[in-house]
Design an enzyme around this catalytic site. Structure first.
Site, mmCIF file in Angstrom:
data_model
loop_
_atom_site.group_PDB
_atom_site.id
_atom_site.type_symbol
_atom_site.label_atom_id
_atom_site.label_comp_id
_atom_site.label_asym_id
_atom_site.label_seq_id
_atom_site.Cartn_x
_atom_site.Cartn_y
_atom_site.Cartn_z
ATOM 1 N N ALA A 65 0.890 -1.316 -0.027
ATOM 2 C CA ALA A 65 0.083 0.017 0.177
ATOM 3 C C ALA A 65 0.807 1.241 0.128
ATOM 4 O O ALA A 65 2.075 1.338 0.564
ATOM 5 C CB ALA A 65 -0.986 -0.062 1.244
ATOM 6 N N GLU A 132 4.299 -5.249 7.332
ATOM 7 C CA GLU A 132 3.470 -4.205 7.960
ATOM 8 C C GLU A 132 3.969 -3.904 9.262
ATOM 9 O O GLU A 132 3.826 -2.775 9.915
ATOM 10 C CB GLU A 132 1.788 -4.601 7.798
ATOM 11 C CG GLU A 132 1.409 -4.447 6.455
ATOM 12 C CD GLU A 132 1.488 -5.661 5.513
ATOM 13 O OE1 GLU A 132 2.450 -6.337 5.748
ATOM 14 O OE2 GLU A 132 0.866 -5.569 4.664
HETATM 15 N N1 CAA Z 1 4.584 3.347 -0.146
HETATM 16 C C1 CAA Z 1 5.024 4.466 -0.738
HETATM 17 N N2 CAA Z 1 6.140 4.680 -1.387
HETATM 18 C C2 CAA Z 1 7.025 3.581 -1.556
HETATM 19 C C3 CAA Z 1 6.921 2.381 -1.116
HETATM 20 C C4 CAA Z 1 5.350 2.113 -0.582
HETATM 21 N N3 CAA Z 1 4.896 0.992 0.184
HETATM 22 N N4 CAA Z 1 7.775 1.450 -1.196
HETATM 23 C C5 CAA Z 1 8.695 2.338 -1.817
HETATM 24 N N5 CAA Z 1 8.488 3.351 -2.001
HETATM 25 C C6 CAA Z 1 9.055 4.535 -2.397
HETATM 26 C C7 CAA Z 1 10.062 4.825 -1.603
HETATM 27 O O1 CAA Z 1 9.711 5.904 -0.644
HETATM 28 C C8 CAA Z 1 11.045 5.678 -2.885
HETATM 29 O O2 CAA Z 1 10.681 6.961 -2.976
HETATM 30 P P1 CAA Z 1 11.563 8.362 -3.176
HETATM 31 O O3 CAA Z 1 12.650 7.810 -4.131
HETATM 32 O O4 CAA Z 1 10.477 9.243 -3.189
HETATM 33 O O5 CAA Z 1 12.281 8.282 -1.647
HETATM 34 C C9 CAA Z 1 11.015 4.815 -3.738
HETATM 35 O O6 CAA Z 1 9.711 4.033 -3.709
HETATM 36 C C10 CAA Z 1 11.966 3.764 -4.071
HETATM 37 O O7 CAA Z 1 12.226 3.067 -2.731
HETATM 38 P P2 CAA Z 1 13.470 2.727 -1.909
HETATM 39 O O8 CAA Z 1 14.319 3.907 -2.226
HETATM 40 O O9 CAA Z 1 12.980 2.410 -0.397
HETATM 41 O O10 CAA Z 1 14.043 1.696 -2.732
HETATM 42 P P3 CAA Z 1 14.863 0.273 -2.151
HETATM 43 O O11 CAA Z 1 15.493 -0.284 -3.219
HETATM 44 O O12 CAA Z 1 16.004 1.070 -1.504
HETATM 45 O O13 CAA Z 1 13.939 -0.408 -0.999
HETATM 46 C C11 CAA Z 1 12.036 -1.673 -0.375
HETATM 47 C C12 CAA Z 1 13.080 -1.285 -1.537
HETATM 48 C C13 CAA Z 1 12.731 -2.560 0.487
HETATM 49 C C14 CAA Z 1 10.770 -2.456 -1.183
HETATM 50 C C15 CAA Z 1 11.343 -0.339 0.190
HETATM 51 O O14 CAA Z 1 11.200 0.443 -0.620
HETATM 52 C C16 CAA Z 1 10.573 -0.939 1.324
HETATM 53 O O15 CAA Z 1 10.756 -1.149 2.558
HETATM 54 N N6 CAA Z 1 8.996 -0.460 1.127
HETATM 55 C C17 CAA Z 1 8.043 -0.511 1.736
HETATM 56 C C18 CAA Z 1 7.602 -1.806 1.949
HETATM 57 C C19 CAA Z 1 6.254 -2.008 2.874
HETATM 58 O O16 CAA Z 1 6.497 -1.636 4.078
HETATM 59 N N7 CAA Z 1 5.126 -2.554 2.293
HETATM 60 C C20 CAA Z 1 3.998 -2.468 3.082
HETATM 61 C C21 CAA Z 1 3.173 -1.187 2.902
HETATM 62 S S1 CAA Z 1 1.716 -1.410 4.223
HETATM 63 C C22 CAA Z 1 0.510 -2.142 3.497
HETATM 64 O O17 CAA Z 1 0.898 -2.796 2.490
HETATM 65 C C23 CAA Z 1 -0.595 -2.392 4.197
HETATM 66 C C24 CAA Z 1 -1.534 -3.498 3.597
HETATM 67 O O18 CAA Z 1 -1.636 -4.614 4.210
HETATM 68 C C25 CAA Z 1 -2.432 -3.124 2.693
#
Ligand code: CAA
Length: 258
Positions: A65, A132
């Site tokens: 999300a 999450e």
């Molecule tokens: N939401 C919003 N933006 C996100 C995102 C997310 N879930 N995941 C990545 N992005 C964005 C980052 O903020 C970044 O944007 P900026 O360049 O503007 O800063 C861009 O995507 C690239 O991401 P990273 O720089 O973090 O890339 P990375 O290769 O270093 O890491 C990753 C990759 C491990 C996937 C990391 O991005 C990450 O941990 N993302 C979040 C994963 C997460 O927590 N997902 C669960 C979301 S909550 C949910 O899904 C609730 C539900 O059950 C429905």
């Protein structure tokens, strides 16, 4: 229709939806999930579509999300306009066969959307996770329910409580994905599977999907009764007549209701 966050195309009787929000690793913002819902509705209406593929980029199927959007929500706003029920569940509600082709990250809502599909074909680079808990919440789009049904309690608890990522090979061993293929072959292999499915009788494929999904909602005796009744009803279709006649005649079946 023109979309901002997804790409949509058709290849024969297969519809392909590609999540396309590279700046956020395909994070599932409201705009994207609404577009996904609309694209699925269009494929559901389209008589010429027999199977759909849902995919992302090489780096990310979807990183969950959109956390920046979620950050703004409170209980009442989420309760009044529940995005998971309103748009995300359109994937689970989709009645035709749908395959997830996953490469790279399938995290949080990304993993949950993939699990709403009928099955997942993964590339060797795929990484699944429900992280999450690191954000101070738990999975909210079916993760705590569909993951244990797919991989059992031990691995589901491990993933949801530690937030660790599960690599493709482990996901295949655990039963989360049906096949793992080299990254460069992911779309071809998935297209081959989708084309095969789309060549069958569509109503029979839809009933088959409905019956398999019933296994997750009913007890065994009830489920077997449901299966038997649907199986019997298929003998009222021209496609059953054709399929069995074609076998007896040693020729390929030409299903009418595709
Ligand atoms: N939401 C919003 N933006 C996100 C995102 C997310 N879930 N995941 C990545 N992005 C964005 C980052 O903020 C970044 O944007 P900026 O360049 O503007 O800063 C861009 O995507 C690239 O991401 P990273 O720089 O973090 O890339 P990375 O290769 O270093 O890491 C990753 C990759 C491990 C996937 C990391 O991005 C990450 O941990 N993302 C979040 C994963 C997460 O927590 N997902 C669960 C979301 S909550 C949910 O899904 C609730 C539900 O059950 C429905």
């Amino acid at each position: 229709m023109a979309y901002n966050t997804i790409q949509v195309k058709t290849e024969g009787r297969v519809g392909v939806i590609t999540l396309d929000r590279p700046s956020a690793l395909n994070a599932l913002c409201d705009e994207l999930t609404n577009e996904l819902k609309d694209a699925l509705a269009a494929f559901e209406r389209d008589e010429d579509i027999g199977c759909v593929i849902l995919t992302g980029s090489a780096k990310a199927f979807a990183a969950g999300a959109d956390i920046k959007e979620l950050q703004e929500k409170d209980f009442i706003s989420l309760y009044k306009h529940d995005p998971f029920a309103e748009s995300w569940e359109s994937v689970a509600r989709f009645r035709k066969p749908i395959i997830a082709a996953v490469s790279g990250y399938a995290l949080g809502g990304g993993c949950e959307i993939a699990m709403m599909c009928d099955f997942i074909i993964a590339s060797e680079t795929a990484k699944f996770g429900q992280p999450e808990i690191n954000l101070g919440v738990m999975p909210g789009a079916g993760g705590t329910q569909r993951l244990p049904r797919a991989v059992g309690k031990a691995k589901a608890m491990d993933m949801c409580l530690t937030g660790r990522m599960m690599p493709a090979k482990e996901a295949e061993r655990a039963g989360l994905v049906s096949r793992v293929v080299p990254a460069e072959e992911l779309l071809d292999v998935t297209m081959e599977a989708a084309t095969t499915i789309a060549s069958k009788s569509l109503p029979i494929a839809m009933m088959t999907k409905e019956a398999v999904n019933t296994a997750f909602e009913m007890g065994l005796a009830e489920g077997v009764r449901f299966e038997r009744r649907v199986f019997q009803s298929q003998f009222a279709t021209e496609d059953q007549t054709e399929g069995m006649a074609a076998f007896a005649d040693k020729r390929a079946a030409h299903f009418k209701h595709r």
